[in-house]
Design a protein around this motif. Sequence first.
Motif, PDB file in Angstrom:
ATOM      1  N   GLU A   1      -5.906  -6.515  -2.424  1.00  0.00           N
ATOM      2  CA  GLU A   1      -5.174  -5.537  -3.227  1.00  0.00           C
ATOM      3  C   GLU A   1      -5.392  -4.145  -2.670  1.00  0.00           C
ATOM      4  O   GLU A   1      -6.496  -3.798  -2.271  1.00  0.00           O
ATOM      5  CB  GLU A   1      -5.647  -5.562  -4.689  1.00  0.00           C
ATOM      6  N   SER A   2      -4.339  -3.337  -2.694  1.00  0.00           N
ATOM      7  CA  SER A   2      -4.451  -1.928  -2.339  1.00  0.00           C
ATOM      8  C   SER A   2      -5.037  -1.179  -3.525  1.00  0.00           C
ATOM      9  O   SER A   2      -4.707  -1.471  -4.669  1.00  0.00           O
ATOM     10  CB  SER A   2      -3.063  -1.357  -2.020  1.00  0.00           C
ATOM     11  N   ASP A   3      -5.883  -0.186  -3.241  1.00  0.00           N
ATOM     12  CA  ASP A   3      -6.380   0.655  -4.325  1.00  0.00           C
ATOM     13  C   ASP A   3      -5.515   1.901  -4.490  1.00  0.00           C
ATOM     14  O   ASP A   3      -5.768   2.728  -5.345  1.00  0.00           O
ATOM     15  CB  ASP A   3      -7.852   1.032  -4.125  1.00  0.00           C
TER      16      ASP A   3
ATOM     17  N   HIS B   1      -7.177   2.231   0.957  1.00  0.00           N
ATOM     18  CA  HIS B   1      -8.103   1.118   1.177  1.00  0.00           C
ATOM     19  C   HIS B   1      -7.464  -0.172   0.690  1.00  0.00           C
ATOM     20  O   HIS B   1      -6.698  -0.164  -0.264  1.00  0.00           O
ATOM     21  CB  HIS B   1      -9.407   1.308   0.390  1.00  0.00           C
TER      22      HIS B   1
ATOM     23  N   ASP C   1       0.829  -1.201   0.000  1.00  0.00           N
ATOM     24  CA  ASP C   1       0.000   0.000   0.000  1.00  0.00           C
ATOM     25  C   ASP C   1       0.867   1.255   0.000  1.00  0.00           C
ATOM     26  O   ASP C   1       1.648   1.448   0.936  1.00  0.00           O
ATOM     27  CB  ASP C   1      -0.916   0.008   1.226  1.00  0.00           C
TER      28      ASP C   1
ATOM     29  N   LEU D   1      -5.234  -3.779  -8.622  1.00  0.00           N
ATOM     30  CA  LEU D   1      -5.937  -2.531  -8.872  1.00  0.00           C
ATOM     31  C   LEU D   1      -4.986  -1.420  -9.281  1.00  0.00           C
ATOM     32  O   LEU D   1      -5.363  -0.514 -10.016  1.00  0.00           O
ATOM     33  CB  LEU D   1      -6.710  -2.109  -7.619  1.00  0.00           C
TER      34      LEU D   1
ATOM     35  N   ILE E   1      -8.783  -3.761  -0.802  1.00  0.00           N
ATOM     36  CA  ILE E   1      -9.939  -4.480  -1.328  1.00  0.00           C
ATOM     37  C   ILE E   1      -9.675  -5.960  -1.095  1.00  0.00           C
ATOM     38  O   ILE E   1      -8.613  -6.471  -1.448  1.00  0.00           O
ATOM     39  CB  ILE E   1     -10.156  -4.174  -2.824  1.00  0.00           C
TER      40      ILE E   1
ATOM     41  N   GLN F   1     -14.174  -3.787   1.402  1.00  0.00           N
ATOM     42  CA  GLN F   1     -13.196  -2.697   1.378  1.00  0.00           C
ATOM     43  C   GLN F   1     -12.811  -2.387   2.811  1.00  0.00           C
ATOM     44  O   GLN F   1     -13.683  -2.193   3.667  1.00  0.00           O
ATOM     45  CB  GLN F   1     -13.799  -1.449   0.725  1.00  0.00           C
TER      46      GLN F   1
END
Length: 166
Positions: A88-90, A94, A50, A130, A96, A107
Motif C-alpha cells: 500500500e502507498s502511504d 513510500h 501512489d 493506508l 508499505i 517500508q
Amino acid sequence: TLLSGLNGTAYDASGNLYAVANGTIVQLNPINGAVIRTGTAPTNDGLTWDPVTGHLFASNGACMEEISTVTLAAISCLGSFSFIDGLESDGLGHIIIADSAAQQVDQWTISGGIKTVLFSAPGLDDIAPLVGGGAPPPPPVPEPSSLAVLGAALAGLRFVRRRRQR
C-alpha cells in the motif's frame, strides 16, 4: 473477458480502476467491471496507486513492479523481498510492504530506493489500505482559520497580562 486470479484493486486520482488479474494489470470499467485494457507487467499479488509518482505498484513475488498507468507496462522491478503479499502507498512517497515469507512489514522509500524493516509480523498475510478507500479516517486537524483565532486570542491574553502587571 473472464477475470481469474483477481488479487488486488486500486483507483487512481482520476477514478480509473485497476486490478491484478490473470497474472498482469488490467484497467476495468468501474461501473460494469468490463476490461478496458490489459497490461504487460507481470504481477501476482496486491496493487496500490501512489499519488506522489502517479504510478501503480504491485507484487511480482520477490520484487515490486512499478507500473505506468499510461501503458500498463512495467517501469522497473524494485527491491529484493522474500515474497510480497500485499502493498500500500502511504501517500507520502513510500510503499508499505507485507513481506509474508520474511514475516515482516517493510517500508520502501520510492525516491531513494531504500528498504527499511518496520517491524516483525509472524503470520502476516496482506496489508490494509493506508490512504483512499478502505483506509481509516485521518485524525482531525484544526482548520488554519481556527489556529489563527487561537493564536490571536493567546497574544491578546499576554498583552492584557502585561498591562495588569505594570
